[in-house]
Design an enzyme around this catalytic site. Structure first.
Site, mmCIF file in Angstrom:
data_model
loop_
_atom_site.group_PDB
_atom_site.id
_atom_site.type_symbol
_atom_site.label_atom_id
_atom_site.label_comp_id
_atom_site.label_asym_id
_atom_site.label_seq_id
_atom_site.Cartn_x
_atom_site.Cartn_y
_atom_site.Cartn_z
ATOM 1 N N ASP A 193 15.037 -99.543 74.379
ATOM 2 C CA ASP A 193 15.679 -98.683 73.383
ATOM 3 C C ASP A 193 14.793 -97.512 72.977
ATOM 4 O O ASP A 193 15.096 -96.797 72.022
ATOM 5 C CB ASP A 193 16.084 -99.486 72.150
ATOM 6 C CG ASP A 193 14.892 -100.163 71.474
ATOM 7 O OD1 ASP A 193 13.739 -99.931 71.908
ATOM 8 O OD2 ASP A 193 15.098 -100.923 70.512
ATOM 9 N N ASP A 218 -0.111 -103.667 67.861
ATOM 10 C CA ASP A 218 0.814 -104.395 66.994
ATOM 11 C C ASP A 218 0.527 -105.886 67.032
ATOM 12 O O ASP A 218 -0.299 -106.358 67.812
ATOM 13 C CB ASP A 218 2.267 -104.119 67.406
ATOM 14 C CG ASP A 218 2.454 -104.045 68.920
ATOM 15 O OD1 ASP A 218 1.776 -104.799 69.641
ATOM 16 O OD2 ASP A 218 3.275 -103.234 69.381
ATOM 17 N N GLU A 268 10.793 -99.343 65.941
ATOM 18 C CA GLU A 268 12.163 -99.489 66.394
ATOM 19 C C GLU A 268 12.971 -98.211 66.121
ATOM 20 O O GLU A 268 12.523 -97.324 65.379
ATOM 21 C CB GLU A 268 12.817 -100.680 65.681
ATOM 22 C CG GLU A 268 12.159 -102.026 65.965
ATOM 23 C CD GLU A 268 12.515 -102.596 67.334
ATOM 24 O OE1 GLU A 268 12.694 -101.818 68.285
ATOM 25 O OE2 GLU A 268 12.602 -103.830 67.439
ATOM 26 N N HIS A 272 11.546 -97.716 71.965
ATOM 27 C CA HIS A 272 10.504 -97.958 70.971
ATOM 28 C C HIS A 272 9.123 -97.961 71.615
ATOM 29 O O HIS A 272 8.973 -98.317 72.787
ATOM 30 C CB HIS A 272 10.754 -99.257 70.190
ATOM 31 C CG HIS A 272 10.491 -100.511 70.953
ATOM 32 N ND1 HIS A 272 11.502 -101.300 71.455
ATOM 33 C CD2 HIS A 272 9.336 -101.146 71.282
ATOM 34 C CE1 HIS A 272 10.987 -102.357 72.061
ATOM 35 N NE2 HIS A 272 9.661 -102.281 71.973
#
Length: 260
Positions: A136, A67, A143, A138
């Site tokens: 979370d 990314d 996301e 990801h």
């Protein structure tokens, strides 16, 4: 999915580095998927050490970053291209032209994403993808709510991710709101996925993606459907797992020839 619980980050880094070294020795032109963040740093340190003290060469290897931030100027020290260069590729003998990443500075980001996917295909696909996981759940910057079939694309970061990443910047105000990331479908194309998670702050995410349902709310849960995923975690990150004793027993009694 194989879950391996080890006693500390150094042991995790050694096991992950063993898998990468074995791959590169078997396949000198291997394709590696490179993650950023704190999770893979020990692995990069160990691989660099092995390169400098032994005969491990990355001269024929290709690397693909997961990314990149959108909007950071080229050369910004917290751009992921710079992080990977600084933390890993400048420390080994990989050719700079063999290190690829999504282009967060492109004028036409959708076209750049499609071109990045094509470059992965032309290289023969990723042999081993190194991953961390967010608090979370990801992976990459996919996301919660990301399509389980998604490809490389632009994404908006949720507030928690920006807060988690603010430690790398002078303030949260400097953390970009947008990123370009490999999609979950792209990650799932890798032949082997090695995910690292350490610390109590990752325990809930580990519990959710290892033993919870496969659901877009926890992007990493898609790895339950991957044919060869290895999850390397420490005792703190394993603290929420119902089957932790089973995972320990399985790894302790694994045949030596099997590897990870």
């Amino acid at each position: 999915m194989e879950v391996v619980i080890l006693h500390d980050p150094a042991a995790i880094a050694a096991v992950a580095a063993d898998a990468i070294e074995d791959l590169v020795r078997r396949k000198p032109h291997a394709v590696l998927g490179l993650a950023t963040g704190s999770s893979p740093l020990g692995v990069y340190d160990e691989l660099a050490r092995r390169h400098h003290t032994g005969s491990l060469s990355f001269a024929g290897v290709h690397g693909f970053a997961l990314d990149e931030y959108v909007g950071l100027p080229v050369g910004h020290p917290e751009s992921y291209r710079e992080v990977i260069r600084r933390e890993f590729t400048d420390r080994i003998d990989i050719h700079p032209d063999n290190v690829h990443g999504p282009d967060g500075a492109a004028d036409d980001i959708p076209a750049a994403c499609a071109a990045f996917e094509e470059t992965i295909r032309e290289a023969g696909g990723v042999d081993l993808q190194l991953l961390g996981v967010g608090t979370d759940g990801h992976i990459g910057f996919n996301e919660p709510g990301s399509s389980l079939a998604s490809r490389t694309r632009i994404k908006s970061l949720i507030d928690q991710t920006r807060k988690d990443n603010a430690r790398f910047f002078d303030s949260i105000d400097e953390v970009p709101h947008h990123v370009v990331t490999q999609g979950l479908g792209t990650i799932m194309d890798a032949r082997h996925v090695v995910l690292i998670a350490t610390g109590a702050q990752k325990a809930r995410a580990v519990r959710d993606f290892v033993e919870g349902p496969v659901a877009a709310i926890c992007a990493a849960s898609v790895l339950q459907m991957h044919p060869h995923t290895t999850v390397l975690i420490d005792e703190a990150a394993a603290s929420g797992l119902k089957l932790a004793d089973y995972y320990r027993h399985t790894y302790a009694n694994k045949p030596d020839w099997q590897g990870i």
